[in-house]
Design a protein around this motif. Structure first.
Motif, PDB file in Angstrom:
ATOM      1  N   ARG A  61       1.017  -1.478  -0.233  1.00  0.00           N
ATOM      2  CA  ARG A  61       0.387  -0.115   0.175  1.00  0.00           C
ATOM      3  C   ARG A  61       1.064   1.145   0.150  1.00  0.00           C
ATOM      4  O   ARG A  61       0.537   1.770  -0.307  1.00  0.00           O
ATOM      5  CB  ARG A  61      -0.565   0.015   1.525  1.00  0.00           C
ATOM      6  CG  ARG A  61      -1.683  -0.437   1.277  1.00  0.00           C
ATOM      7  CD  ARG A  61      -2.764  -0.227   0.427  1.00  0.00           C
ATOM      8  NE  ARG A  61      -3.707   1.133   1.015  1.00  0.00           N
ATOM      9  CZ  ARG A  61      -4.715   1.698   1.503  1.00  0.00           C
ATOM     10  NH1 ARG A  61      -5.081   0.179   2.774  1.00  0.00           N
ATOM     11  NH2 ARG A  61      -4.910   2.600   1.264  1.00  0.00           N
ATOM     12  N   ILE A  62       1.753   1.549   0.508  1.00  0.00           N
ATOM     13  CA  ILE A  62       3.096   2.408   1.445  1.00  0.00           C
ATOM     14  C   ILE A  62       3.474   2.560  -0.040  1.00  0.00           C
ATOM     15  O   ILE A  62       3.798   4.075  -0.959  1.00  0.00           O
ATOM     16  CB  ILE A  62       3.592   2.488   2.182  1.00  0.00           C
ATOM     17  CG1 ILE A  62       2.800   2.692   3.369  1.00  0.00           C
ATOM     18  CG2 ILE A  62       4.605   3.798   2.452  1.00  0.00           C
ATOM     19  CD1 ILE A  62       3.284   2.165   4.486  1.00  0.00           C
ATOM     20  N   SER A  63       3.810   1.401  -0.765  1.00  0.00           N
ATOM     21  CA  SER A  63       5.096   2.009  -2.564  1.00  0.00           C
ATOM     22  C   SER A  63       4.140   2.007  -3.241  1.00  0.00           C
ATOM     23  O   SER A  63       4.860   2.616  -4.361  1.00  0.00           O
ATOM     24  CB  SER A  63       5.279   0.484  -2.014  1.00  0.00           C
ATOM     25  OG  SER A  63       4.646  -0.519  -2.793  1.00  0.00           O
ATOM     26  N   LYS A 121      10.740  -8.129  -5.844  1.00  0.00           N
ATOM     27  CA  LYS A 121      11.394  -7.551  -7.411  1.00  0.00           C
ATOM     28  C   LYS A 121      10.767  -6.875  -8.453  1.00  0.00           C
ATOM     29  O   LYS A 121      10.389  -6.485  -9.088  1.00  0.00           O
ATOM     30  CB  LYS A 121      11.625  -8.849  -8.077  1.00  0.00           C
ATOM     31  CG  LYS A 121      12.461 -10.444  -7.676  1.00  0.00           C
ATOM     32  CD  LYS A 121      12.938 -11.221  -7.981  1.00  0.00           C
ATOM     33  CE  LYS A 121      13.646 -12.443  -7.565  1.00  0.00           C
ATOM     34  NZ  LYS A 121      12.898 -14.004  -7.577  1.00  0.00           N
ATOM     35  N   THR A 122       9.102  -6.789  -7.582  1.00  0.00           N
ATOM     36  CA  THR A 122       8.084  -5.330  -8.288  1.00  0.00           C
ATOM     37  C   THR A 122       8.423  -4.379  -8.034  1.00  0.00           C
ATOM     38  O   THR A 122       7.700  -3.257  -8.302  1.00  0.00           O
ATOM     39  CB  THR A 122       6.327  -5.922  -8.091  1.00  0.00           C
ATOM     40  OG1 THR A 122       6.319  -5.363  -6.777  1.00  0.00           O
ATOM     41  CG2 THR A 122       6.632  -7.794  -8.303  1.00  0.00           C
ATOM     42  N   LEU A 123       9.198  -3.855  -6.515  1.00  0.00           N
ATOM     43  CA  LEU A 123       9.618  -2.301  -6.450  1.00  0.00           C
ATOM     44  C   LEU A 123      10.394  -1.858  -6.783  1.00  0.00           C
ATOM     45  O   LEU A 123      11.395  -1.976  -6.805  1.00  0.00           O
ATOM     46  CB  LEU A 123       9.788  -2.339  -4.330  1.00  0.00           C
ATOM     47  CG  LEU A 123       8.837  -3.227  -3.718  1.00  0.00           C
ATOM     48  CD1 LEU A 123       8.966  -3.563  -2.315  1.00  0.00           C
ATOM     49  CD2 LEU A 123       7.241  -2.491  -4.254  1.00  0.00           C
ATOM     50  N   GLN A 124      10.451  -0.464  -6.743  1.00  0.00           N
ATOM     51  CA  GLN A 124      11.700   0.507  -7.815  1.00  0.00           C
ATOM     52  C   GLN A 124      12.764   0.499  -6.933  1.00  0.00           C
ATOM     53  O   GLN A 124      12.314   0.661  -5.848  1.00  0.00           O
ATOM     54  CB  GLN A 124      10.996   1.294  -8.580  1.00  0.00           C
ATOM     55  CG  GLN A 124      10.056   1.221  -9.404  1.00  0.00           C
ATOM     56  CD  GLN A 124       9.274   1.940 -10.687  1.00  0.00           C
ATOM     57  OE1 GLN A 124      10.002   3.009 -11.089  1.00  0.00           O
ATOM     58  NE2 GLN A 124       8.491   1.902 -10.988  1.00  0.00           N
ATOM     59  N   PHE A 168      11.085   1.531  -2.328  1.00  0.00           N
ATOM     60  CA  PHE A 168      11.897   1.214  -0.423  1.00  0.00           C
ATOM     61  C   PHE A 168      12.018   2.599   0.507  1.00  0.00           C
ATOM     62  O   PHE A 168      12.036   2.574   1.725  1.00  0.00           O
ATOM     63  CB  PHE A 168      13.138   0.665  -0.476  1.00  0.00           C
ATOM     64  CG  PHE A 168      12.752  -1.015  -1.181  1.00  0.00           C
ATOM     65  CD1 PHE A 168      12.834  -2.270  -0.465  1.00  0.00           C
ATOM     66  CD2 PHE A 168      13.172  -0.614  -2.344  1.00  0.00           C
ATOM     67  CE1 PHE A 168      12.547  -3.112  -1.229  1.00  0.00           C
ATOM     68  CE2 PHE A 168      13.243  -1.730  -3.350  1.00  0.00           C
ATOM     69  CZ  PHE A 168      13.047  -2.933  -2.701  1.00  0.00           C
ATOM     70  N   GLN A 169      11.988   3.726   0.141  1.00  0.00           N
ATOM     71  CA  GLN A 169      11.980   4.423   0.868  1.00  0.00           C
ATOM     72  C   GLN A 169      11.535   5.523   1.150  1.00  0.00           C
ATOM     73  O   GLN A 169      10.780   6.198   2.086  1.00  0.00           O
ATOM     74  CB  GLN A 169      12.995   6.169   0.475  1.00  0.00           C
ATOM     75  CG  GLN A 169      14.357   5.089  -0.264  1.00  0.00           C
ATOM     76  CD  GLN A 169      15.071   5.360   0.963  1.00  0.00           C
ATOM     77  OE1 GLN A 169      14.982   5.388   1.715  1.00  0.00           O
ATOM     78  NE2 GLN A 169      15.980   3.264   0.435  1.00  0.00           N
ATOM     79  N   GLN A 178       8.812   3.604   7.039  1.00  0.00           N
ATOM     80  CA  GLN A 178       9.450   3.186   5.860  1.00  0.00           C
ATOM     81  C   GLN A 178       9.289   1.718   5.129  1.00  0.00           C
ATOM     82  O   GLN A 178       9.149   1.021   5.881  1.00  0.00           O
ATOM     83  CB  GLN A 178      11.177   3.078   5.752  1.00  0.00           C
ATOM     84  CG  GLN A 178      11.805   3.185   4.869  1.00  0.00           C
ATOM     85  CD  GLN A 178      13.354   3.482   5.713  1.00  0.00           C
ATOM     86  OE1 GLN A 178      13.211   4.181   6.203  1.00  0.00           O
ATOM     87  NE2 GLN A 178      14.306   3.308   4.162  1.00  0.00           N
ATOM     88  N   VAL A 179       8.868   1.694   3.877  1.00  0.00           N
ATOM     89  CA  VAL A 179       8.579   0.544   3.009  1.00  0.00           C
ATOM     90  C   VAL A 179       9.568  -0.517   3.522  1.00  0.00           C
ATOM     91  O   VAL A 179       9.894  -1.833   4.003  1.00  0.00           O
ATOM     92  CB  VAL A 179       8.287   0.634   1.363  1.00  0.00           C
ATOM     93  CG1 VAL A 179       8.723  -1.078   0.969  1.00  0.00           C
ATOM     94  CG2 VAL A 179       7.390   1.456   1.434  1.00  0.00           C
ATOM     95  N   ALA A 180      11.474  -0.072   3.739  1.00  0.00           N
ATOM     96  CA  ALA A 180      12.326  -1.208   3.746  1.00  0.00           C
ATOM     97  C   ALA A 180      12.711  -1.542   5.366  1.00  0.00           C
ATOM     98  O   ALA A 180      12.827  -3.128   5.700  1.00  0.00           O
ATOM     99  CB  ALA A 180      13.620  -0.068   3.333  1.00  0.00           C
ATOM    100  N   ALA A 181      11.966  -0.491   6.132  1.00  0.00           N
ATOM    101  CA  ALA A 181      11.445  -0.826   7.427  1.00  0.00           C
ATOM    102  C   ALA A 181      10.404  -2.097   7.880  1.00  0.00           C
ATOM    103  O   ALA A 181      11.567  -2.827   8.202  1.00  0.00           O
ATOM    104  CB  ALA A 181      11.442   0.028   8.264  1.00  0.00           C
TER     105      ALA A 181
END
Length: 172
Positions: free
Chosen positions: A80-82, A128-131, A135-136, A147-150
């Motif tokens: 959702r966030i990404s 693999k679907t994220l640019q 992640f930021q 944060q998405v990466a977190a």
């Protein structure tokens, strides 16, 4: 993709999970904790799945289900966030309510291992679907900036955290 774990945006509550992360490369960390789960859980005696170390505590099988379903929820939050330029705040969830509503008669070891592996493989595939800039991205989940990466690193650390609890309180 490597990250500085100390710079990940997250609620302080999640620090205990981030501290358990072994790799700064996100894919390697998810694979590492996946292998750890499959190895350690695969060795759990069948009679321990229904064990609870104290009244009112979850059984071993319920702890394992909690690990898996928390990953599903965190994946939803990351997606959702990404994907959304202005994501709506995401609600928290009550893990006790989720557990009380879960069907528990299906929680045998082969099912738990299959369910975990399919969810974790989905998590790894989602990466693999994220640019790289995804992640930021940040959003609100349970009224906390994340944060998405977190979310992905917390997922892995959460898995490690509960495996540690299983070893210390359930499988002695």
């Amino acid at each position: 993709m490597h990250f500085d774990l100390s710079q990940l945006v997250r609620a302080p509550y999640y620090d205990k999970y981030i501290e358990l992360v072994q790799e700064t490369d996100l894919s390697l960390e998810l694979i590492s904790s996946k292998n750890l789960f499959l190895s350690e859980v695969g060795e759990i005696p069948v009679n321990k799945l229904s064990f609870s170390y104290a009244s009112g505590k979850w059984t071993t099988a319920e702890v394992l289900l909690h690990i898996i379903e928390t990953e599903v929820i965190f994946n939803y939050r990351a997606l959702r966030i990404s994907r959304d330029a202005k994501p709506e705040p995401l609600a928290g969830y009550d893990d006790e309510r989720y557990m009380s509503a879960a069907r528990k008669d299906a929680l045998d070891l082969p099912f738990i291992l299959e369910y975990f592996e399919s969810v974790r493989n989905s998590t790894i595939s989602m990466l693999k679907t994220l640019q790289s800039n995804d992640f930021q991205k940040r959003g609100l989940a349970n009224s906390q900036d994340i944060q998405v990466a977190a979310l992905f690193f917390v997922t892995s650390g959460h898995c490690r955290h509960h495996l540690n609890i299983l070893k210390s309180k359930y499988l002695q």
